[in-house]
Design a protein around this motif. Structure first.
Motif, mmCIF file in Angstrom:
data_model
loop_
_atom_site.group_PDB
_atom_site.id
_atom_site.type_symbol
_atom_site.label_atom_id
_atom_site.label_comp_id
_atom_site.label_asym_id
_atom_site.label_seq_id
_atom_site.Cartn_x
_atom_site.Cartn_y
_atom_site.Cartn_z
ATOM 1 N N ASN B 41 45.227 40.215 37.181
ATOM 2 C CA ASN B 41 44.114 39.275 36.991
ATOM 3 C C ASN B 41 44.417 38.217 35.937
ATOM 4 O O ASN B 41 43.879 37.129 35.994
ATOM 5 N N LEU B 44 45.747 34.924 37.574
ATOM 6 C CA LEU B 44 44.959 34.122 38.511
ATOM 7 C C LEU B 44 44.967 32.619 38.182
ATOM 8 O O LEU B 44 45.213 31.796 39.066
ATOM 9 N N ILE B 135 41.051 38.218 43.046
ATOM 10 C CA ILE B 135 41.918 37.493 43.977
ATOM 11 C C ILE B 135 41.054 36.677 44.944
ATOM 12 O O ILE B 135 41.367 35.525 45.266
ATOM 13 N N MET B 138 39.860 33.568 43.308
ATOM 14 C CA MET B 138 40.981 32.628 43.215
ATOM 15 C C MET B 138 41.231 31.948 44.560
ATOM 16 O O MET B 138 41.358 30.725 44.638
#
Lengths: 552, 552
Positions: B41, B44, B135, B138
């Motif tokens: 994370n 990202l 994710i 993102m």
């Protein structure tokens, strides 16, 4: 209070400035044999290489600077010939005028440094043979290279100076032969840690010759040649002796000041010599080794500066400033590789019969998914019974200085290996991983200490007894192809190990090998949970290869 | 032993792997609400910016990896709805099938993380308004940018995520407005340390608006707009909320597990919650602050990983693994600047009425004569009576991570500021100076502690009483022209100070200002030796300017 300081570089300069800050009244005289005070001797190789283009930038302070800023009387080209502890005086020769005179002192500080070792070999007085200690040495080398358009240099000795000059000359476009009598360069690290360095050196076209000594230097009409212990004879344009340094303690011994077994001036933690009123600092002294608690020589700038400050404190006032011992923390940049260490190395621990264990970790210097990540190889030496940190060595492209610094602080603070996993270090993808290589090394060492893992080393693989032991390679087939194989290993990839336990001999000890030592621990846990006896090769194939290369 | 872990990122993933290494027999189930486990994370923002080109490289491990390597049952898109501590079970919803089921456990670990704070403002449900935690977030942001060819983004909040995304989008070529309600970005450091960061941000063309809040987001036919607390309205292509995170502790509170004042799950050093058999780690928990010894929230990956490991130890065996408290060690790269900190900052110390003093040092990251040297600014906070290290902050182009790491280790080891000058750190010209900036900060702080110097701060200059105090600028005339002048200062360059003492008022306190604080100490010693009362401005003009910029 009149303070006389012999030697105006590093320790001497730092003592002089500190003394003035402590006392406006003190008379402070610095007697420096050379032409320069407070110059950047660590920068000399880099000016030879051209990385530092301005010679002037190496001259940190002039005598005039000392006068105006600190009201300190710096006399360059003044050599102290003798000390009279009874009369509290020194005999000084003004090298410019040739005159001798006497200077009295209330406190005397010896910061005489160390001199390059010159072995008793034929031909070392030839022109074109150099050492590198001073600005003058540097100037002479540069002039020689230019004047004779030198294309090949022979460097004798693979220590800091030898390595830095090797890099400098190579980057100047010269070809270099580096002679090293031992089986490795960079003595502070162990041979298997030096392997990466040897490779880096050879990758840059340097003719590195290990286990090779200089026998003599000769000159004929065509120029200089070096004759090697191998019998070979090489034409060369210049020779640099960088075998090491020895403390300049003659002045001290002549005056009855005690020296130690290693030839350095003996001082206590206050930097006092055996003679009251006389102090000594820097490359000339022996200090306490933090690991062995015995006298050692650490000819490095950091300790010299700190000692100078401490000596000034104690010369001027009794405030209990003490030097707390040396770890020998050091680092060297060699092309794109950095290699550093702190504390004791395995060679020293073994020679002294000290109990130790070692673990190796190979891990990215920052998050592997962020660009530019490169591997750091770290070796951590510790006491297997109480977890005391004995020493650390690391190499890699980036962040080696940071890891050695972190470990040097932890070691100095008396932290144990079990404390290392708890270190809360800066993390963001460009800088680190959430689990730093130091945290990882701490975890591995702690696993060893707590009996959560048992490790073995390359020597165990080399001495493997097929009757009682079995080598298991848990890497994937692709890795075997890419990196090479262990000798006579049974291959079972880790991710299929649980299903293939039947292929393993129940009655033999399993030595587990993976690529970096990390997965081997997982395999170890699987095997021992099923009743197998096992050990994991610390550092895996990467360390295995480094050991092989070191013993070639 | 059956272990159920709620949440498969950072702490959860690390606990699962450790648990397996400790026990081959344990049944280990990881329930992850999202689609991915163990993803990066922290990476990202960098994939959004394109620095990390491969999305795949952020997905560290798949459920299949956990299965084959660790025999761990990872279930993604499985959300835990409720915990029953009596029955030792959890109710789980399979988000793919919609089915609910019950899973029992012997030990339960909550690694539920923290959720982005979404303030109650109008318009935050509009499409084009994002948070960044997963994710999926993102992917959505990248898709939105491409789809709408977004040229301007509004980021709300100047914390780590806001700053990293700001850099990422700017490097993508987008223009960015960064809104920050407070008077500084990067809350872990103090305002004057953030000044350099504000400058760096603005130098890169970012529209940084301090003391400016978002009031609402609106959408019309032309697209999105943001309305600011200033009344201004800006057209924008997207909005990212990065105000901060709050612990996801609802599951825990619903089950009667105690939370703390800050809303995090309360745990002891073994990572046990108030309910036997239930553990918690990571962003969801409150841990002990190392400085204040009170509960704090530290939503960072490093602590989460360590806590996961410790929780696993304690779930499986009683080996006394404990989490030793958080320093909040952190760092952020913002364009070419790094800024980091550890321990407490001045804002926190002042708010809690803790006794503290501070010193500032500005020094090159490595030998100034070696190419590429850049200044590091370091602020060291300490207890002026016992020398305890309270906190440190630093900014600069290189080596900030190293200095904060060194200080984080020293602080954790319980070293005092007087120990810092004795640290033996790696030195060679490419890496450091013989006296590292940390050594220097230690010396300055120790001088303060021992009464060898007295310092003052920008606030003292700002509140200077001309009747009883006099500001003395000891810099050279060239520096005054180049860098600017102190207000109403008497100018006497240091190197002429001894001859000009007569120009100074004997009856007033002299506040000394130089450029970085170093020479001021020399002046201080000269003046006080002559009977003047004096204080030296710590950090000199550099810190003075940073303070002015921070209070603009």
């Amino acid at each position: 209070m009149k303070i006389v300081i012999v030697g105006g570089v590093a320790g001497g300069a730092s003592a002089a400035a500190r003394a003035r800050r402590l006392s406006e009244d003190a008379e402070i005289i610095v007697l420096e044999r050379g032409e320069y005070v407070s110059f950047a001797n660590c920068g000399l190789p880099y000016h030879i290489g051209g990385v530092i283009p301005e010679r002037q930038s190496l001259i940190l302070k002039t005598p005039q600077d000392f006068k105006t800023r600190f009201n300190i009387d710096v006399r360059v080209r003044h050599e102290v010939l003798a000390i009279d502890p009874e009369q509290k005086s020194v005999t000084v020769k003004n090298l410019t005028t040739g005159e001798n005179y006497t200077e009295t002192w209330d406190r005397l500080l010896l910061s005489t440094g160390a001199a390059p070792i010159v072995p008793p070999l034929p031909g070392l007085n030839e022109t074109g043979v150099f050492s590198l200690r001073s600005i003058n040495d540097m100037d002479a080398i540069i002039a020689w290279i230019k004047q004779h358009d030198v294309s090949h240099a022979t460097l004798v000795g693979g220590g800091f100076i030898g390595l830095e000059v090797m890099e400098a000359l190579t980057e100047r476009g010269m070809s270099v032969t580096l002679l090293e009598m031992g089986n490795q360069v960079m003595a502070p690290v162990d041979p298997e840690m030096a392997s990466a360095l040897h490779q880096e050196i050879r990758n840059h076209g340097v003719d590195l010759r290990l286990k090779t000594a200089l026998k003599q230097v000769t000159r004929d009409v065509a120029g200089l040649s070096v004759e090697l212990s191998s019998g070979e004879k090489l034409r060369t344009g210049m020779v640099l002796l960088a075998i090491g340094v020895k403390p300049e303690s003659r002045l001290a011994t002549d005056a009855g000041i005690a020296t130690g077994e290693r030839g350095g001036i003996r001082v206590n933690a206050q930097m006092q010599t055996s003679v009251p009123g006389i102090y000594a600092v820097g490359d000339a002294v022996e200090t306490q080794d933090l690991v062995f608690q015995s006298p050692t020589l650490i000819p490095l700038a950091g300790p010299a500066n700190r000692q100078g400050r401490i000596a000034a404190d104690n010369m001027l006032m009794n405030r209990g400033s003490t030097y707390r011992g040396s770890q020998g923390t050091a680092i060297c940049k060699v092309f794109s590789l950095s290699i550093g260490s702190c504390g004791a190395n395995e060679k020293q621990l073994a020679a002294r019969g000290r109990r130790y264990e070692k673990v190796y970790v190979h891990s990215a210097d920052h998050a592997s998914y962020y660009p530019g990540a490169a591997m750091i190889s770290l070796k951590l030496l510790f006491d297997p019974q109480n977890g005391t940190i004995l020493g650390a060595q690391a190499s890699g492209q980036n962040g080696v200085d940071k890891r050695i610094d972190v470990l040097a602080v932890a070691q100095r603070a008396g932290m144990k290996v079990a404390d290392l996993e708890h270190l809360e270090l800066t993390y963001a993808p460009p800088f680190n991983s959430a689990r730093d290589v130091v945290n990882q090394a701490g975890m591995v060492a702690t696993n060893v200490l707590f009996g959560d893992t048992a490790i073995c080393h390359a020597s165990d693989i080399q001495q493997l007894d097929p009757a009682t032991q079995c080598l298991l390679d848990i890497r994937n087939p692709g890795e075997l192809t890419q990196f090479g194989e262990y000798p006579n290993a049974l291959s079972i990839p880790l991710d299929t190990l649980r299903e293939n336990l039947g292929r393993l001999p129940k009655d033999k000890e399993i030595l587990i090998g993976c690529q970096s030592g990390l997965r081997g621990h997982v395999a170890y846990r699987i095997l021992t949970a099923q009743g197998f006896r096992a050990r994991n090769l610390s550092g895996g194939f990467k360390t295995w290869q480094a050991v092989l290369q070191a013993t070639e």
